[in-house]
Scaffold this motif. Structure first.
Motif, PDB file in Angstrom:
ATOM      1  N   ASP A  48       0.848  -1.193   0.000  1.00  0.00           N
ATOM      2  CA  ASP A  48       0.000   0.000   0.000  1.00  0.00           C
ATOM      3  C   ASP A  48       0.885   1.244   0.000  1.00  0.00           C
ATOM      4  OD1 ASP A  48       0.959  -0.106   2.576  1.00  0.00           O
ATOM      5  OD2 ASP A  48      -1.001  -0.211   3.538  1.00  0.00           O
ATOM      6  N   ASP A  49       2.118   1.091  -0.458  1.00  0.00           N
ATOM      7  CA  ASP A  49       3.105   2.164  -0.488  1.00  0.00           C
ATOM      8  C   ASP A  49       3.076   2.879  -1.841  1.00  0.00           C
ATOM      9  OD1 ASP A  49       5.298   3.843  -0.439  1.00  0.00           O
ATOM     10  OD2 ASP A  49       6.708   2.302   0.237  1.00  0.00           O
ATOM     11  N   PRO A  50       2.624   4.132  -1.880  1.00  0.00           N
ATOM     12  CA  PRO A  50       2.551   4.876  -3.146  1.00  0.00           C
ATOM     13  C   PRO A  50       3.918   5.120  -3.799  1.00  0.00           C
ATOM     14  CG  PRO A  50       1.260   5.971  -1.450  1.00  0.00           C
ATOM     15  CD  PRO A  50       2.028   4.872  -0.776  1.00  0.00           C
ATOM     16  N   ASN A  51       5.007   4.792  -3.107  1.00  0.00           N
ATOM     17  CA  ASN A  51       6.336   4.924  -3.705  1.00  0.00           C
ATOM     18  C   ASN A  51       6.690   3.720  -4.574  1.00  0.00           C
ATOM     19  OD1 ASN A  51       7.032   7.454  -2.491  1.00  0.00           O
ATOM     20  ND2 ASN A  51       7.257   6.345  -0.562  1.00  0.00           N
ATOM     21  N   ASP A  52       5.893   2.640  -4.464  1.00  0.00           N
ATOM     22  CA  ASP A  52       6.114   1.458  -5.289  1.00  0.00           C
ATOM     23  C   ASP A  52       5.387   1.636  -6.623  1.00  0.00           C
ATOM     24  OD1 ASP A  52       7.718   0.154  -3.417  1.00  0.00           O
ATOM     25  OD2 ASP A  52       5.979  -0.696  -2.380  1.00  0.00           O
ATOM     26  N   TYR A  53       5.396   0.605  -7.466  1.00  0.00           N
ATOM     27  CA  TYR A  53       4.747   0.675  -8.776  1.00  0.00           C
ATOM     28  C   TYR A  53       3.248   0.465  -8.655  1.00  0.00           C
ATOM     29  CZ  TYR A  53       9.428   0.456 -10.671  1.00  0.00           C
ATOM     30  OH  TYR A  53      10.732   0.727 -10.970  1.00  0.00           O
ATOM     31  N   ILE A  54       2.500   1.227  -9.425  1.00  0.00           N
ATOM     32  CA  ILE A  54       1.038   1.132  -9.431  1.00  0.00           C
ATOM     33  C   ILE A  54       0.635  -0.131 -10.185  1.00  0.00           C
ATOM     34  CG2 ILE A  54      -1.086   2.226 -10.241  1.00  0.00           C
ATOM     35  CD1 ILE A  54       0.650   4.904 -10.108  1.00  0.00           C
ATOM     36  N   LEU A  55      -0.254  -0.914  -9.592  1.00  0.00           N
ATOM     37  CA  LEU A  55      -0.760  -2.129 -10.227  1.00  0.00           C
ATOM     38  C   LEU A  55      -2.128  -1.832 -10.839  1.00  0.00           C
ATOM     39  CD1 LEU A  55      -0.695  -5.168 -10.854  1.00  0.00           C
ATOM     40  CD2 LEU A  55      -1.680  -5.557  -8.573  1.00  0.00           C
ATOM     41  N   VAL A  56      -2.245  -2.027 -12.144  1.00  0.00           N
ATOM     42  CA  VAL A  56      -3.522  -1.882 -12.844  1.00  0.00           C
ATOM     43  C   VAL A  56      -3.988  -3.289 -13.182  1.00  0.00           C
ATOM     44  CG1 VAL A  56      -4.740  -0.890 -14.807  1.00  0.00           C
ATOM     45  CG2 VAL A  56      -2.815   0.343 -13.793  1.00  0.00           C
ATOM     46  N   GLN A  57      -5.054  -3.733 -12.479  1.00  0.00           N
ATOM     47  CA  GLN A  57      -5.535  -5.102 -12.639  1.00  0.00           C
ATOM     48  C   GLN A  57      -6.731  -5.208 -13.577  1.00  0.00           C
ATOM     49  OE1 GLN A  57      -5.184  -7.401  -8.759  1.00  0.00           O
ATOM     50  NE2 GLN A  57      -5.584  -5.321  -8.053  1.00  0.00           N
ATOM     51  N   GLY A  58      -7.473  -4.128 -13.721  1.00  0.00           N
ATOM     52  CA  GLY A  58      -8.673  -4.180 -14.560  1.00  0.00           C
ATOM     53  C   GLY A  58      -9.422  -2.869 -14.505  1.00  0.00           C
ATOM     54  N   ASN A  59     -10.697  -2.928 -14.878  1.00  0.00           N
ATOM     55  CA  ASN A  59     -11.480  -1.697 -14.978  1.00  0.00           C
ATOM     56  C   ASN A  59     -11.707  -1.018 -13.627  1.00  0.00           C
ATOM     57  OD1 ASN A  59     -13.336  -3.796 -14.248  1.00  0.00           O
ATOM     58  ND2 ASN A  59     -14.991  -2.406 -14.789  1.00  0.00           N
ATOM     59  N   ALA A  60     -11.542  -1.724 -12.519  1.00  0.00           N
ATOM     60  CA  ALA A  60     -11.685  -1.104 -11.196  1.00  0.00           C
ATOM     61  C   ALA A  60     -10.604  -0.046 -10.967  1.00  0.00           C
ATOM     62  CB  ALA A  60     -11.611  -2.164 -10.100  1.00  0.00           C
ATOM     63  N   ASP A  61      -9.522  -0.123 -11.746  1.00  0.00           N
ATOM     64  CA  ASP A  61      -8.419   0.823 -11.613  1.00  0.00           C
ATOM     65  C   ASP A  61      -8.482   1.947 -12.642  1.00  0.00           C
ATOM     66  OD1 ASP A  61      -7.068  -0.648  -9.487  1.00  0.00           O
ATOM     67  OD2 ASP A  61      -6.723  -2.165 -11.028  1.00  0.00           O
ATOM     68  N   MET A  62      -9.607   2.041 -13.368  1.00  0.00           N
ATOM     69  CA  MET A  62      -9.777   3.094 -14.373  1.00  0.00           C
ATOM     70  C   MET A  62     -11.109   3.793 -14.165  1.00  0.00           C
ATOM     71  SD  MET A  62      -8.258   1.331 -17.842  1.00  0.00           S
ATOM     72  CE  MET A  62      -9.250  -0.145 -17.813  1.00  0.00           C
ATOM     73  N   LYS A  63     -11.071   5.113 -14.255  1.00  0.00           N
ATOM     74  CA  LYS A  63     -12.290   5.910 -14.147  1.00  0.00           C
ATOM     75  C   LYS A  63     -12.210   7.070 -15.124  1.00  0.00           C
ATOM     76  CE  LYS A  63     -13.143   4.984  -9.223  1.00  0.00           C
ATOM     77  NZ  LYS A  63     -12.440   3.748  -9.234  1.00  0.00           N
ATOM     78  N   ASN A  64     -13.264   7.271 -15.896  1.00  0.00           N
ATOM     79  CA  ASN A  64     -13.342   8.383 -16.838  1.00  0.00           C
ATOM     80  C   ASN A  64     -12.141   8.462 -17.769  1.00  0.00           C
ATOM     81  OD1 ASN A  64     -15.814   9.246 -15.684  1.00  0.00           O
ATOM     82  ND2 ASN A  64     -14.670  10.282 -14.055  1.00  0.00           N
ATOM     83  N   GLY A  65     -11.710   7.318 -18.270  1.00  0.00           N
ATOM     84  CA  GLY A  65     -10.621   7.291 -19.238  1.00  0.00           C
ATOM     85  C   GLY A  65      -9.239   7.520 -18.661  1.00  0.00           C
ATOM     86  N   ARG A  66      -9.095   7.408 -17.339  1.00  0.00           N
ATOM     87  CA  ARG A  66      -7.798   7.607 -16.671  1.00  0.00           C
ATOM     88  C   ARG A  66      -7.536   6.459 -15.711  1.00  0.00           C
ATOM     89  NH1 ARG A  66      -5.839  11.183 -19.785  1.00  0.00           N
ATOM     90  NH2 ARG A  66      -6.772  13.221 -19.791  1.00  0.00           N
ATOM     91  N   VAL A  67      -6.256   6.177 -15.480  1.00  0.00           N
ATOM     92  CA  VAL A  67      -5.865   5.181 -14.483  1.00  0.00           C
ATOM     93  C   VAL A  67      -5.763   5.876 -13.132  1.00  0.00           C
ATOM     94  CG1 VAL A  67      -3.965   3.711 -13.709  1.00  0.00           C
ATOM     95  CG2 VAL A  67      -4.668   3.680 -16.107  1.00  0.00           C
ATOM     96  N   PHE A  68      -6.398   5.297 -12.114  1.00  0.00           N
ATOM     97  CA  PHE A  68      -6.354   5.817 -10.747  1.00  0.00           C
ATOM     98  C   PHE A  68      -5.706   4.781  -9.838  1.00  0.00           C
ATOM     99  CE2 PHE A  68      -9.507   8.642 -12.463  1.00  0.00           C
ATOM    100  CZ  PHE A  68      -9.237   9.837 -11.811  1.00  0.00           C
ATOM    101  N   PRO A  69      -4.608   5.169  -9.162  1.00  0.00           N
ATOM    102  CA  PRO A  69      -3.907   4.211  -8.293  1.00  0.00           C
ATOM    103  C   PRO A  69      -4.783   3.715  -7.151  1.00  0.00           C
ATOM    104  CG  PRO A  69      -2.594   6.178  -8.662  1.00  0.00           C
ATOM    105  CD  PRO A  69      -3.950   6.452  -9.220  1.00  0.00           C
ATOM    106  N   ARG A  70      -4.691   2.410  -6.882  1.00  0.00           N
ATOM    107  CA  ARG A  70      -5.476   1.776  -5.833  1.00  0.00           C
ATOM    108  C   ARG A  70      -4.628   0.764  -5.073  1.00  0.00           C
ATOM    109  NH1 ARG A  70      -9.199  -2.739  -6.002  1.00  0.00           N
ATOM    110  NH2 ARG A  70      -8.361  -3.254  -8.036  1.00  0.00           N
ATOM    111  N   VAL A  71      -3.764   0.040  -5.812  1.00  0.00           N
ATOM    112  CA  VAL A  71      -2.906  -0.994  -5.244  1.00  0.00           C
ATOM    113  C   VAL A  71      -1.510  -0.801  -5.832  1.00  0.00           C
ATOM    114  CG1 VAL A  71      -2.520  -3.491  -5.059  1.00  0.00           C
ATOM    115  CG2 VAL A  71      -4.850  -2.610  -5.157  1.00  0.00           C
ATOM    116  N   TRP A  72      -0.482  -1.118  -5.054  1.00  0.00           N
ATOM    117  CA  TRP A  72       0.897  -0.989  -5.515  1.00  0.00           C
ATOM    118  C   TRP A  72       1.607  -2.323  -5.400  1.00  0.00           C
ATOM    119  CZ3 TRP A  72      -1.961   2.568  -3.078  1.00  0.00           C
ATOM    120  CH2 TRP A  72      -2.025   3.844  -3.620  1.00  0.00           C
ATOM    121  N   THR A  73       2.733  -2.451  -6.106  1.00  0.00           N
ATOM    122  CA  THR A  73       3.539  -3.669  -6.044  1.00  0.00           C
ATOM    123  C   THR A  73       5.007  -3.314  -6.232  1.00  0.00           C
ATOM    124  OG1 THR A  73       3.876  -5.871  -6.999  1.00  0.00           O
ATOM    125  CG2 THR A  73       3.238  -4.146  -8.521  1.00  0.00           C
ATOM    126  N   THR A  74       5.860  -4.194  -5.790  1.00  0.00           N
ATOM    127  CA  THR A  74       7.301  -4.008  -5.996  1.00  0.00           C
ATOM    128  C   THR A  74       7.776  -4.792  -7.214  1.00  0.00           C
ATOM    129  OG1 THR A  74       7.780  -5.851  -4.508  1.00  0.00           O
ATOM    130  CG2 THR A  74       7.765  -3.642  -3.540  1.00  0.00           C
TER     131      THR A  74
END
Length: 176
Positions: A48-74
Motif C-alpha cells: 500500500d506504499d505509493p512509492n512502489d509501482y502502481i498495479l492496474v488489474q482491470g477496470n476497477a483501476d480506471m475511471k473516466n478514461g484515466r488510471v487511478f492508483p489503488r494498489v501498488w507492487t514491488t
C-alpha cells in the motif's frame, strides 16, 4: 503492373480536416501498435506504499478514461500508456500518467491519442462483445485484440484528429 493487396481496404471519410486527402486504410490493430498482455505479479509483492509501482488489474483501476492508483507492487511487469480492460467489462480504455504494472485483466497498448479515441469508440459501439467469451466472466484474448480491424489515416492526420478529440474531452470534463 503491381498487384493490389486485397487485404488492405481503403476508405475516405466524408468529413476531413483541411489539407488531408489521402485514403484511410483498414489495418489490424496489432500491425499498428505494440500490445502487451498483463501478467499477475506475485501477491507477496503487493503493498500500500505509493512509492512502489502502481498495479492496474482491470477496470476497477480506471475511471473516466484515466488510471487511478489503488494498489501498488514491488514487482514490475510492464510500463505503457494506454490500458485496455480484457476482462468484464471488456473494452474499457484508460490512459495512465504513471509508470504502472499491468495485471491479467488488462493489456497495455503503445498508441497515440487517435488510437485511444478509436478504442473508446470500439467499446461504445459494442465491438468487443462479439469476441467476449465466458459464461461467468467475459474476456478477450491477445489474438482478438491484435486482429481487431481499425481504419487509420497517415500519422499527421491521426495526430490532428487525436488532438481535436483530446481538446473536446478536456472541455467536456471542465464543464462537468
Amino acid at each position: 503492373m503491381a498487384k493490389i493487396d486485397d487485404s488492405v481496404k481503403k476508405k475516405v471519410p466524408e468529413l476531413r480536416f483541411k489539407g488531408f486527402t489521402d485514403e484511410w486504410e483498414e489495418r489490424k490493430l496489432g500491425d499498428e501498435v505494440r500490445i502487451v498482455m498483463g501478467q499477475s505479479p506475485n501477491s507477496k509483492n503487493y503493498t500500500d506504499d505509493p512509492n512502489d509501482y502502481i498495479l492496474v488489474q482491470g477496470n476497477a483501476d480506471m475511471k473516466n478514461g484515466r488510471v487511478f492508483p489503488r494498489v501498488w507492487t514491488t514487482q514490475v511487469t510492464e510500463k505503457d500508456d494506454l490500458i485496455l480492460s480484457v476482462r468484464a467489462p471488456v473494452g474499457d480504455i484508460g490512459k495512465t500518467a504513471y509508470d504502472v504494472v499491468i495485471g491479467r485483466g488488462v493489456a497495455a497498448i503503445k498508441g497515440n491519442e487517435f488510437i485511444f479515441q478509436n478504442l473508446g469508440k470500439m467499446k461504445s459501439d459494442g465491438y468487443w462483445t462479439r469476441y467476449s467469451t465466458g459464461s461467468t466472466f467475459e474476456s478477450i484474448n491477445s489474438t482478438d485484440i491484435k486482429e481487431a480491424i481499425i481504419s487509420v489515416p497517415a500519422i499527421e492526420e491521426q495526430n490532428k484528429i487525436g488532438s481535436f478529440f483530446k481538446q473536446l474531452d478536456n472541455t467536456i470534463a471542465r464543464k462537468q
